[in-house]
Write a protein that holds these residues in place. Sequence first.
Motif, short mmCIF file in Angstrom:
data_model
loop_
_atom_site.label_atom_id
_atom_site.label_comp_id
_atom_site.label_asym_id
_atom_site.label_seq_id
_atom_site.Cartn_x
_atom_site.Cartn_y
_atom_site.Cartn_z
N GLU A 76 -9.54 -3.40 3.08
CA GLU A 76 -10.15 -3.23 1.79
C GLU A 76 -10.12 -2.02 1.47
O GLU A 76 -9.96 -1.36 0.43
CB GLU A 76 -11.19 -4.17 1.74
CG GLU A 76 -10.89 -5.59 1.70
CD GLU A 76 -10.17 -6.09 0.44
OE1 GLU A 76 -10.33 -5.65 -0.51
OE2 GLU A 76 -9.02 -6.80 0.79
N ALA A 77 -10.55 -0.96 2.67
CA ALA A 77 -10.75 0.26 2.27
C ALA A 77 -9.65 1.03 2.03
O ALA A 77 -9.37 1.99 1.18
CB ALA A 77 -11.56 0.93 3.52
N CYS A 78 -8.74 0.59 2.90
CA CYS A 78 -7.31 1.20 2.81
C CYS A 78 -6.62 0.65 1.42
O CYS A 78 -5.85 1.92 0.61
CB CYS A 78 -6.16 0.67 3.81
SG CYS A 78 -6.72 1.16 5.55
N LEU A 79 -6.98 -0.26 0.77
CA LEU A 79 -6.25 -0.60 -0.46
C LEU A 79 -7.10 -0.19 -1.63
O LEU A 79 -6.45 0.35 -2.48
CB LEU A 79 -6.42 -2.20 -0.50
CG LEU A 79 -5.89 -3.47 0.32
CD1 LEU A 79 -6.00 -4.60 0.20
CD2 LEU A 79 -4.13 -2.83 0.36
N SER A 80 -8.31 0.21 -1.39
CA SER A 80 -8.93 0.88 -2.51
C SER A 80 -8.37 2.21 -2.82
O SER A 80 -8.32 2.64 -4.02
CB SER A 80 -10.49 0.95 -2.27
OG SER A 80 -11.02 1.78 -3.08
N GLU A 81 -8.12 2.97 -1.61
CA GLU A 81 -7.52 4.40 -1.73
C GLU A 81 -5.99 4.36 -2.05
O GLU A 81 -5.55 5.16 -2.93
CB GLU A 81 -7.78 5.10 -0.22
CG GLU A 81 -7.35 6.33 -0.52
CD GLU A 81 -7.67 7.42 0.89
OE1 GLU A 81 -6.67 8.05 1.40
OE2 GLU A 81 -8.56 6.87 1.59
N LEU A 82 -5.38 3.32 -1.64
CA LEU A 82 -3.82 3.09 -2.12
C LEU A 82 -3.62 2.99 -3.59
O LEU A 82 -2.86 3.49 -4.09
CB LEU A 82 -3.26 2.04 -0.97
CG LEU A 82 -2.00 1.96 -1.35
CD1 LEU A 82 -0.98 3.00 -0.88
CD2 LEU A 82 -1.29 0.63 -0.55
N LYS A 83 -4.77 2.14 -3.85
CA LYS A 83 -4.42 2.10 -5.34
C LYS A 83 -4.88 3.01 -6.17
O LYS A 83 -4.02 3.33 -7.17
CB LYS A 83 -5.64 0.73 -5.69
CG LYS A 83 -5.39 0.08 -7.17
CD LYS A 83 -6.17 -0.92 -7.21
CE LYS A 83 -6.09 -1.56 -8.67
NZ LYS A 83 -4.95 -2.31 -8.86
N GLN A 84 -5.74 3.90 -5.95
CA GLN A 84 -5.97 5.09 -6.55
C GLN A 84 -4.92 6.01 -6.61
O GLN A 84 -4.56 6.83 -7.67
CB GLN A 84 -7.19 5.80 -6.19
CG GLN A 84 -8.52 4.99 -6.32
CD GLN A 84 -9.90 5.43 -5.59
OE1 GLN A 84 -9.66 6.88 -5.11
NE2 GLN A 84 -10.71 4.79 -5.58
N GLU A 85 -4.15 6.04 -5.29
CA GLU A 85 -3.22 7.07 -5.14
C GLU A 85 -1.80 6.69 -6.06
O GLU A 85 -1.22 7.40 -6.75
CB GLU A 85 -2.70 7.18 -3.76
CG GLU A 85 -3.92 7.74 -2.70
CD GLU A 85 -3.47 7.89 -1.47
OE1 GLU A 85 -2.51 6.94 -1.05
OE2 GLU A 85 -4.07 8.77 -0.66
N LEU A 86 -1.57 5.45 -5.99
CA LEU A 86 -0.66 4.78 -6.76
C LEU A 86 -0.76 5.14 -8.39
O LEU A 86 0.27 5.53 -9.01
CB LEU A 86 -0.19 3.32 -6.64
CG LEU A 86 0.57 3.08 -5.33
CD1 LEU A 86 0.07 1.66 -4.81
CD2 LEU A 86 1.89 3.55 -5.10
N ARG A 87 -1.97 4.81 -8.87
CA ARG A 87 -2.39 5.09 -10.22
C ARG A 87 -2.07 6.56 -10.68
O ARG A 87 -1.49 6.96 -11.57
CB ARG A 87 -3.87 4.77 -10.58
CG ARG A 87 -3.89 3.07 -10.51
CD ARG A 87 -5.24 2.80 -10.92
NE ARG A 87 -5.25 1.35 -11.35
CZ ARG A 87 -6.36 0.66 -11.52
NH1 ARG A 87 -7.70 1.19 -11.53
NH2 ARG A 87 -6.32 -0.68 -12.05
#
Length: 519
Positions: free
Chosen positions: A62-73
């Motif tokens: 979940e911590a990985c997804l939170s950061e990955l989503k921000q980077e993609l946005r």
Amino acid sequence: MSGKYEYKSVGIVWFKRDLRLSDHRALVNAARQHPCIIPVYLREPAIRALPDFGERHVEFIEACLSELKQELRAKGSDLLILNMDALEALQWIFSHFPFQAIYAHEETGNGATYARDKAVSAWCDERGVVFEEYSQNGVQRRLQSRDGWARIWHQRMSQPIIDEPASLPGFPKSLAEAGELISDPTAKRHHQVGGRRRAVDTLESFLLERGRAYHREMSSPLSAETSCSRLSSYLSYGCLSMREVVQTAEMRRLAIKESGSRAFPMRPISSFLSRCHWHCHFMQKLESEPEIESRCFNRACDDLRPRNANREWLNAFKLGQTGYPFLDACIRFLDAHGWINFRMRAMITSFAAYNLWIDWRDFKDWLACQFQDYEPGIHYSQLQMQSGVTGINTLRIYSVVKQAYDHDPKGVFVRRWVPELAGVPDSYLHEPWKLSIADQDKHGARLGSVYPMPIVDLPESVKHARAKFAQLRRDSRYWEEGERVKEKHASRKNQEPRPRKPRKQSGKEQLEFPLTADE
């Protein structure tokens, strides 16, 4: 939902155990081919319900997804997160946006993920959807022979790292709010936190400072927490690619050599790079023989130990209540941190397998959930090797008492994690059963009350284990199976040309490569 025909060409980027943007061939190729890409992560209920998937894995992801989503946005895209199994999710997306291709990295996972990927491939074939998969480490699919494996590994690790895209194609606006919310990524106390940024910081701190005594301090739990790389979780979930790690370490080694500085020796970097190679070597075993998830490498060992033999002993083992202070301290440390160094993992497995005579399949899922860095290929291979059921490795029976004196001579680690024995003098701390009843009471450590008596006799249990193996080795099938295992899985490392001269490895040393890429 509107927007079904918003784009004529749509590609899915399926994130699995590759939660990063750097060195991500699937993402880059999808972006080149389609004016619209949909990055997707699936919280697959069927996979998460399996006994080898635990809360600490969810927490890290979940911590990985939170950061990955921000980077993609930040690059003009987004991450669609669905609480669906793969076929259901793909069909749902396809009904709104008939995509032409799925791009993903190959995954060497458990049997369930293997079956899922086969089902996805069949689903794509039925609909004329291209399913493109790319390697992201040194594991080779459809490998016919181990000959030449090391050479190919080095070739892959030498390929240029793929830069992050500066920007990404459009993401359907109608999907922007369709995905599930990300859970609170806050980690429990002591646990590592997921994400690319922390992965890069961890790699840099190891190569620039923490790893200077890595080769000397990796074995003791007192020093390993700092001196080991601590990259294993980030590699398991793909926050870093193995190629990034290897090339960064190689550059660091070159910089040390050119500077002539003695502040950071060359040996720890060389030792770490060797273990990066072995990381993929063990994963390759599961890729080449998926059956080792549930069967022994050496099939003659399948019935060596009884299944579900002593639940009381197994439960005491899991709780860190075996009566052996150093072992119990390691179990409790692991429970708190989701990690412990390789030497202690080997000792933990050895105690369960030889002293308690418990089949590795009876504790593999529990350990998988304890290990935040759980990597199936390494996990199954190492549990079997440390349990003596490969048929090609020397038996490694660790004495939990000897390990205690070797790696915690003053009892600092034990007193921290087994506070029941805090008042016991150093000379008895690792063997408190040698204290008289009066002295136990004097130091507030009555065995059987404050702290358990040893649940098994060490010398007798080792004698029993050796006798069982001696009996097994009189069976010709054991040796025939050993030859098969050797031909299929044994390293050809020292038989192949290498780009640099290696430190010679003895058979004993080969047994001491990590359950993870951590040491």
